[in-house]
Design a protein around this motif. Structure first.
Motif, PDB file in Angstrom:
ATOM      1  N   GLY A 121      -2.322 -44.439  -3.151  1.00  0.00           N
ATOM      2  CA  GLY A 121      -1.752 -43.118  -3.303  1.00  0.00           C
ATOM      3  C   GLY A 121      -0.856 -42.697  -2.154  1.00  0.00           C
ATOM      4  N   LYS A 122      -0.617 -41.413  -2.099  1.00  0.00           N
ATOM      5  CA  LYS A 122       0.323 -40.852  -1.118  1.00  0.00           C
ATOM      6  C   LYS A 122      -0.036 -41.197   0.326  1.00  0.00           C
ATOM      7  CE  LYS A 122       2.744 -36.570   0.021  1.00  0.00           C
ATOM      8  NZ  LYS A 122       2.912 -35.135  -0.324  1.00  0.00           N
ATOM      9  N   PRO A 123      -1.319 -41.208   0.716  1.00  0.00           N
ATOM     10  CA  PRO A 123      -1.634 -41.549   2.113  1.00  0.00           C
ATOM     11  C   PRO A 123      -1.153 -42.940   2.529  1.00  0.00           C
ATOM     12  CG  PRO A 123      -3.526 -40.520   1.063  1.00  0.00           C
ATOM     13  CD  PRO A 123      -2.527 -40.786  -0.015  1.00  0.00           C
ATOM     14  N   GLY A 124      -0.954 -43.833   1.581  1.00  0.00           N
ATOM     15  CA  GLY A 124      -0.537 -45.186   1.921  1.00  0.00           C
ATOM     16  C   GLY A 124       0.960 -45.404   1.941  1.00  0.00           C
ATOM     17  N   ARG A 125       1.733 -44.429   1.506  1.00  0.00           N
ATOM     18  CA  ARG A 125       3.167 -44.669   1.319  1.00  0.00           C
ATOM     19  C   ARG A 125       3.918 -44.887   2.618  1.00  0.00           C
ATOM     20  NH1 ARG A 125       3.064 -40.241  -3.208  1.00  0.00           N
ATOM     21  NH2 ARG A 125       2.088 -41.533  -4.815  1.00  0.00           N
ATOM     22  N   ALA A 126       3.452 -44.321   3.691  1.00  0.00           N
ATOM     23  CA  ALA A 126       4.109 -44.547   4.977  1.00  0.00           C
ATOM     24  C   ALA A 126       3.996 -46.001   5.420  1.00  0.00           C
ATOM     25  CB  ALA A 126       3.515 -43.630   6.050  1.00  0.00           C
ATOM     26  N   HIS A 158      -8.907 -47.683  -4.269  1.00  0.00           N
ATOM     27  CA  HIS A 158      -9.025 -47.557  -5.725  1.00  0.00           C
ATOM     28  C   HIS A 158      -8.934 -46.097  -6.184  1.00  0.00           C
ATOM     29  CE1 HIS A 158     -10.387 -51.778  -6.471  1.00  0.00           C
ATOM     30  NE2 HIS A 158     -10.598 -51.674  -5.171  1.00  0.00           N
ATOM     31  N   ILE A 159      -9.218 -45.171  -5.287  1.00  0.00           N
ATOM     32  CA  ILE A 159      -9.220 -43.750  -5.669  1.00  0.00           C
ATOM     33  C   ILE A 159      -8.138 -42.939  -4.964  1.00  0.00           C
ATOM     34  CG2 ILE A 159     -11.692 -43.816  -6.182  1.00  0.00           C
ATOM     35  CD1 ILE A 159     -12.160 -42.310  -3.519  1.00  0.00           C
ATOM     36  N   GLY A 160      -7.366 -43.588  -4.078  1.00  0.00           N
ATOM     37  CA  GLY A 160      -6.379 -42.848  -3.285  1.00  0.00           C
ATOM     38  C   GLY A 160      -5.276 -42.215  -4.105  1.00  0.00           C
ATOM     39  N   GLY A 161      -5.016 -42.753  -5.303  1.00  0.00           N
ATOM     40  CA  GLY A 161      -3.954 -42.214  -6.135  1.00  0.00           C
ATOM     41  C   GLY A 161      -4.404 -41.249  -7.208  1.00  0.00           C
ATOM     42  N   LEU A 162      -5.653 -40.817  -7.155  1.00  0.00           N
ATOM     43  CA  LEU A 162      -6.140 -39.881  -8.169  1.00  0.00           C
ATOM     44  C   LEU A 162      -5.516 -38.503  -8.051  1.00  0.00           C
ATOM     45  CD1 LEU A 162      -9.969 -40.682  -8.334  1.00  0.00           C
ATOM     46  CD2 LEU A 162      -8.354 -40.788 -10.244  1.00  0.00           C
ATOM     47  N   MET A 163      -5.290 -38.078  -6.806  1.00  0.00           N
ATOM     48  CA  MET A 163      -4.739 -36.749  -6.559  1.00  0.00           C
ATOM     49  C   MET A 163      -3.361 -36.878  -5.909  1.00  0.00           C
ATOM     50  SD  MET A 163      -7.271 -34.817  -7.667  1.00  0.00           S
ATOM     51  CE  MET A 163      -7.090 -33.166  -6.968  1.00  0.00           C
ATOM     52  N   GLU A 164      -2.497 -35.936  -6.215  1.00  0.00           N
ATOM     53  CA  GLU A 164      -1.150 -35.900  -5.642  1.00  0.00           C
ATOM     54  C   GLU A 164      -0.878 -34.466  -5.193  1.00  0.00           C
ATOM     55  OE1 GLU A 164       2.176 -38.003  -4.467  1.00  0.00           O
ATOM     56  OE2 GLU A 164       0.652 -38.897  -5.766  1.00  0.00           O
ATOM     57  N   ASP A 165      -0.815 -34.280  -3.860  1.00  0.00           N
ATOM     58  CA  ASP A 165      -0.608 -32.939  -3.288  1.00  0.00           C
ATOM     59  C   ASP A 165      -1.656 -31.944  -3.791  1.00  0.00           C
ATOM     60  OD1 ASP A 165       1.656 -33.725  -1.802  1.00  0.00           O
ATOM     61  OD2 ASP A 165       2.958 -33.441  -3.540  1.00  0.00           O
ATOM     62  N   ALA A 169      -3.097 -36.449 -10.280  1.00  0.00           N
ATOM     63  CA  ALA A 169      -1.865 -37.211 -10.441  1.00  0.00           C
ATOM     64  C   ALA A 169      -1.572 -37.526 -11.905  1.00  0.00           C
ATOM     65  CB  ALA A 169      -1.948 -38.506  -9.641  1.00  0.00           C
ATOM     66  N   PHE A 170      -2.638 -37.535 -12.731  1.00  0.00           N
ATOM     67  CA  PHE A 170      -2.489 -37.853 -14.150  1.00  0.00           C
ATOM     68  C   PHE A 170      -3.015 -36.659 -14.940  1.00  0.00           C
ATOM     69  CE2 PHE A 170      -3.158 -41.644 -11.599  1.00  0.00           C
ATOM     70  CZ  PHE A 170      -1.969 -42.307 -11.836  1.00  0.00           C
ATOM     71  N   VAL A 202     -14.118 -39.622  -1.411  1.00  0.00           N
ATOM     72  CA  VAL A 202     -14.660 -39.388  -2.748  1.00  0.00           C
ATOM     73  C   VAL A 202     -14.751 -37.891  -3.037  1.00  0.00           C
ATOM     74  CG1 VAL A 202     -16.705 -39.642  -4.205  1.00  0.00           C
ATOM     75  CG2 VAL A 202     -15.919 -41.567  -2.812  1.00  0.00           C
ATOM     76  N   LEU A 203     -15.225 -37.142  -2.080  1.00  0.00           N
ATOM     77  CA  LEU A 203     -15.365 -35.701  -2.287  1.00  0.00           C
ATOM     78  C   LEU A 203     -14.005 -35.027  -2.475  1.00  0.00           C
ATOM     79  CD1 LEU A 203     -18.172 -34.860   0.311  1.00  0.00           C
ATOM     80  CD2 LEU A 203     -18.400 -35.256  -2.152  1.00  0.00           C
ATOM     81  N   ALA A 204     -12.963 -35.578  -1.825  1.00  0.00           N
ATOM     82  CA  ALA A 204     -11.627 -34.997  -1.936  1.00  0.00           C
ATOM     83  C   ALA A 204     -10.899 -35.437  -3.196  1.00  0.00           C
ATOM     84  CB  ALA A 204     -10.799 -35.360  -0.706  1.00  0.00           C
ATOM     85  N   ASN A 205     -11.120 -36.681  -3.632  1.00  0.00           N
ATOM     86  CA  ASN A 205     -10.320 -37.237  -4.715  1.00  0.00           C
ATOM     87  C   ASN A 205     -11.046 -37.357  -6.048  1.00  0.00           C
ATOM     88  OD1 ASN A 205      -7.601 -38.285  -3.493  1.00  0.00           O
ATOM     89  ND2 ASN A 205      -9.162 -38.880  -2.015  1.00  0.00           N
ATOM     90  N   VAL A 206     -12.345 -37.569  -6.014  1.00  0.00           N
ATOM     91  CA  VAL A 206     -13.089 -37.832  -7.244  1.00  0.00           C
ATOM     92  C   VAL A 206     -13.871 -36.613  -7.719  1.00  0.00           C
ATOM     93  CG1 VAL A 206     -14.813 -39.295  -8.359  1.00  0.00           C
ATOM     94  CG2 VAL A 206     -13.304 -40.263  -6.616  1.00  0.00           C
ATOM     95  N   LYS A 207     -14.621 -36.007  -6.831  1.00  0.00           N
ATOM     96  CA  LYS A 207     -15.498 -34.910  -7.249  1.00  0.00           C
ATOM     97  C   LYS A 207     -14.751 -33.759  -7.920  1.00  0.00           C
ATOM     98  CE  LYS A 207     -19.591 -32.359  -5.863  1.00  0.00           C
ATOM     99  NZ  LYS A 207     -20.541 -32.041  -4.753  1.00  0.00           N
ATOM    100  N   PRO A 208     -13.523 -33.405  -7.492  1.00  0.00           N
ATOM    101  CA  PRO A 208     -12.817 -32.319  -8.193  1.00  0.00           C
ATOM    102  C   PRO A 208     -12.540 -32.613  -9.662  1.00  0.00           C
ATOM    103  CG  PRO A 208     -11.827 -32.713  -6.049  1.00  0.00           C
ATOM    104  CD  PRO A 208     -12.790 -33.836  -6.282  1.00  0.00           C
TER     105      PRO A 208
END
Length: 329
Positions: A121-126, A158-165, A169-170, A202-208
């Motif tokens: 996800g976004k954290p890895g783009r740099a 595996h979960i880094g791209g679940l959320m975008e800003d 993300a989907f 996980v709490l930031a990307n999956v639980k929501p």
């Protein structure tokens, strides 16, 4: 031939092995749209690879790749360094570093568009990774086209791209993951343990997304033809998936194997990122033996792109045989 009859999901390019189809057509508008949205300046689209599995279309996307340090820091922790170095040398690989790649997978069944894992996800783009959404766009899929997102396990890649800003993300997707996996990572008991850092992700990307989630156990069904297989060790509740359509079969093996030589030729060797190393090795041997015995293809998240191949028994281990044109004729 004109473009007038081409659907929005026409594949624009493939990377990898032995594609026999006619040259793909570039959906430049879709790719440019997603690139502009993500503020990414890439001249070359991400590597993508598409093939048929019976009535399903399978798309592997290279979320990226990066150097991952000395192999002995990750693999063969229970082996002398010279033993690991000798195996790498025999396989024409460097002994001082290795490259790790990441391959989320999309399966279009015709009635559902199912994404397995979401990359960094976004954290890895740099660092030049986190290119999943670009890759999907290159194949003609927009984020809103995804109807189901399946999480094999909850490590950050595996979960880094679940959320975008801060938003899904989907946006139109529902979510599926393992009950054991979700319960482990959301348990407050992880605080103050080595698992705490990943739990925060996980709490930031999956639980929501929990209200839109279905939780599977071993044998649970994603859709008809796609069934979960519990594969513990790497994490407590990681799931592999058995995928079948019209007599064709593929095992989505997630992180059961992490290296095409070190994990296959020496499946009993300990792996740093297996939370239960003995169980991880036992699961690895069990899954590889099944794949080799049944002579079916598997897709491994960290295998050399396009991450699909077969397994041949070889001594006490196995040999990786990359996919070529088996699915194209």
């Amino acid at each position: 031939m004109t473009n007038s009859g081409i659907g929005r999901r026409t594949l624009i390019g493939t990377a990898g092995l032995g594609i026999l189809a006619a040259p793909a057509i570039i959906n430049a508008g879709a790719f440019a749209q997603e690139t502009q949205k993500l503020a990414i300046d890439h001249v070359t689209p991400p590597d993508i690879h598409k093939f048929k599995l019976g009535g399903f279309q399978v798309l592997a996307v290279k979320d990226g790749a990066r150097p991952s340090g000395a192999p002995g820091e990750t693999f063969g922790l229970n082996q002398p360094p010279e033993t690991l170095a000798a195996l790498l040398t025999q396989n024409f690989l460097p002994t001082d570093q290795f490259v790790n790649s990441f391959s989320p997978t999309l399966i279009d069944t015709g009635s559902n568009v199912i994404l397995f894992d979401t990359g960094l996800g976004k954290p890895g783009r740099a660092q030049g990774v986190g290119r999943l959404i670009e890759g999907l766009a290159a194949a003609g899929y927009m984020p809103e086209d995804i109807s189901i997102v399946v999480i094999t396990h909850m490590h950050g890649d595996h979960i880094g791209g679940l959320m975008e800003d801060g938003k899904p993300a989907f946006p139109k997707a529902r979510y599926i993951t393992g009950q054991v996996e979700y319960d482990f990572w959301t348990d407050a008991a992880r605080a103050g343990t080595p698992a705490e850092g990943n739990q925060k992700s996980v709490l930031a990307n999956v639980k929501p997304l929990a209200e839109k989630m279905t939780f599977l156990k071993d044998g649970g069904e994603v859709v008809s033809g796609i069934t979960a297989m519990l594969a513990p060790g790497h994490t407590p509740g990681m799931l592999n998936f058995n995928i079948e359509s019209q007599g064709k079969r593929l095992i989505l093996a997630a992180d059961t194997v992490n290296h095409y030589v070190l994990s296959l030729q020496r499946p009993e060797w300990e792996v740093r990122f297996d939370m239960d190393k003995a169980q991880g090795a036992a699961t690895r041997k069990k899954v590889l033996d099944m794949i080799a015995t049944d002579k079916v293809a598997f897709l491994g998240y960290h295998m050399p792109f396009p991450a699909v191949g077969f397994v041949e028994k070889q001594g006490t281990g196995y040999r990786f045989v990359p996919k070529s044109y088996q699915f194209d004729i």
